[in-house]
Design an enzyme around this catalytic site. Sequence first.
Site, PDB file in Angstrom:
ATOM      1  N   TYR A  71      28.788  50.679  72.394  1.00 47.61           N
ATOM      2  CA  TYR A  71      27.522  51.410  72.256  1.00 47.61           C
ATOM      3  C   TYR A  71      27.690  52.882  72.635  1.00 47.61           C
ATOM      4  O   TYR A  71      26.764  53.489  73.159  1.00 47.61           O
ATOM      5  CB  TYR A  71      26.410  50.739  73.075  1.00 47.61           C
ATOM      6  CG  TYR A  71      26.274  49.274  72.728  1.00 47.61           C
ATOM      7  CD1 TYR A  71      25.720  48.894  71.510  1.00 47.61           C
ATOM      8  CD2 TYR A  71      26.755  48.286  73.579  1.00 47.61           C
ATOM      9  CE1 TYR A  71      25.631  47.561  71.157  1.00 47.61           C
ATOM     10  CE2 TYR A  71      26.680  46.946  73.238  1.00 47.61           C
ATOM     11  CZ  TYR A  71      26.121  46.590  72.020  1.00 47.61           C
ATOM     12  OH  TYR A  71      26.047  45.273  71.673  1.00 47.61           O
TER      13      TYR A  71
ATOM     14  N   CYS B  14      20.907  71.170  73.990  1.00 48.66           N
ATOM     15  CA  CYS B  14      19.646  71.709  74.492  1.00 48.66           C
ATOM     16  C   CYS B  14      18.609  70.625  74.771  1.00 48.66           C
ATOM     17  O   CYS B  14      17.589  70.539  74.074  1.00 48.66           O
ATOM     18  CB  CYS B  14      19.068  72.691  73.492  1.00 48.66           C
ATOM     19  SG  CYS B  14      19.983  74.199  73.467  1.00 48.66           S
TER      20      CYS B  14
ATOM     21  N   GLY C 205      29.756  41.492  72.421  1.00 51.68           N
ATOM     22  CA  GLY C 205      30.075  42.834  71.948  1.00 51.68           C
ATOM     23  C   GLY C 205      30.630  43.600  73.134  1.00 51.68           C
ATOM     24  O   GLY C 205      31.832  43.774  73.289  1.00 51.68           O
TER      25      GLY C 205
ATOM     26  N   GLY D 174      25.919  39.404  75.369  1.00 53.07           N
ATOM     27  CA  GLY D 174      25.117  39.940  76.459  1.00 53.07           C
ATOM     28  C   GLY D 174      25.778  40.027  77.817  1.00 53.07           C
ATOM     29  O   GLY D 174      25.191  40.589  78.746  1.00 53.07           O
TER      30      GLY D 174
HETATM   31  C1  LIG Z   1      23.878  43.150  70.125  1.00 52.72           C
HETATM   32  C2  LIG Z   1      23.967  41.728  69.900  1.00 52.72           C
HETATM   33  C3  LIG Z   1      25.006  40.984  70.468  1.00 52.72           C
HETATM   34  C4  LIG Z   1      26.039  41.589  71.392  1.00 52.72           C
HETATM   35  O1  LIG Z   1      25.504  41.909  72.650  1.00 52.72           O
HETATM   36  P1  LIG Z   1      26.472  42.449  73.791  1.00 52.72           P
HETATM   37  O2  LIG Z   1      25.569  42.735  74.934  1.00 52.72           O
HETATM   38  O3  LIG Z   1      27.136  43.665  73.266  1.00 52.72           O
HETATM   39  O4  LIG Z   1      27.444  41.362  74.098  1.00 52.72           O
HETATM   40  C5  LIG Z   1      25.077  39.641  70.187  1.00 52.72           C
HETATM   41  N1  LIG Z   1      24.177  39.049  69.369  1.00 52.72           N
HETATM   42  C6  LIG Z   1      23.165  39.738  68.810  1.00 52.72           C
HETATM   43  C7  LIG Z   1      22.222  39.034  67.924  1.00 52.72           C
HETATM   44  C8  LIG Z   1      23.018  41.087  69.051  1.00 52.72           C
HETATM   45  O5  LIG Z   1      22.010  41.758  68.502  1.00 52.72           O
END
Ligand SMILES: *Cc1c(COP(=O)(O)O)cnc(C)c1O
Length: 354
Positions: A310, A281, A212, A174
């Site tokens: 993403y 469109c 991520g 996150g």
């Molecule tokens: C999407 C997700 C992440 C990664 O989140 P980021 O914001 O990309 O770091 C980590 N854990 C879970 C369970 C997720 O669904």
Amino acid sequence: MEAVERRPFYLYSKPQITRNVEAYKEALEGLNSIIGYAIKANNNFLILQHLKNLGCGLYCEFDLDNIVSAARIAGKKVNVLLRINPDVDPQVHPYVATGNKNSKFGIRNEKLQWFLDAVKSYPDELTLVGAHCHLGSTITKVDIFRDAASIMVKFIDEIRAQGFDINYLNIGGGLGIDYYHTGTVLPTPRDLIDTVRELVLSRNLNLIIEPGRSLIANTCCLVNRVTGVKTNGTKNFIVIDGSMAELIRPSLYDAYQHIELVSPPSPDSAVSTFDVVGPVCESADFLGKDRDLPSPASGSGLVVHDAGAYCMSMASTYNLKMRPPEYWVDEDGSVAKIRHGETFEDHMRYFEGL
Ligand SMILES: *Cc1c(COP(=O)(O)O)cnc(C)c1O
């Protein structure tokens, strides 16, 4: 090289991916820890291999019933973590908030006992080893992680008090990145880990972190070609060949991604305010709004920055746009293709034999 012909394409920096992982590894020194890369941010197979070689685990999730059936099929007892919803507001766009009480994710306090009993009822399939939470994405205040971690260690105390020998705290992913390029100093992986370090040590836990976006977003840009410039009398538009099909974050949650022209214009060229739009469109088909840019010539290059997370993983074939190819640049400046662009033949393959 195909990239010279085909636009748009994604271009990654392999050394930047390495540096992002190193930043987490250094931040985690002194803790027993696992970096579990969240595959949904970017699932390019060669990138996954690179992350794995750097020591990352690769993470996705399942629910209780699926895990139990998978354990039975494999004939193995599996280690599980309970995903708890700590009800902490991550202060981000509602579409990327996942750890507050109104979201669909995680087990709420009231249901915790039910799940603990459920785990106890599958002694041959499940071993509970820890607790997990994931608050949301694009988080720019690390206090939020500390608040969640304090709530989580209380849950861990409660779960341990019932005789479960659990040793893992997974605080999810996150962490946000500097999409705006304004020089604002955002929290680093070290800032994040340092806010939870004492709590983790106080309970003798292994820390799992699941980044991520903060591992992959700033390693890539989407390279487009300008098809033209137009005005509707009140607004100016730069039209490019890239679109919401290749990069949907601006359309989906009004995300800002920095946009620049590839060739720096001469210093005296006039700047105007443009919406940067694709050929699809939909009025939602924009990559950027109200951007001050010099007027580009048709055919010039335009990049959308921070497109590693993403973006390709959310790309679609909407409007019969084919998903773009991906390349990366290595330390020595060499460029290699890491995924083929989708072709019309690929598309037609779904209709073979019908
Ligand atoms: C999407 C997700 C992440 C990664 O989140 P980021 O914001 O990309 O770091 C980590 N854990 C879970 C369970 C997720 O669904």
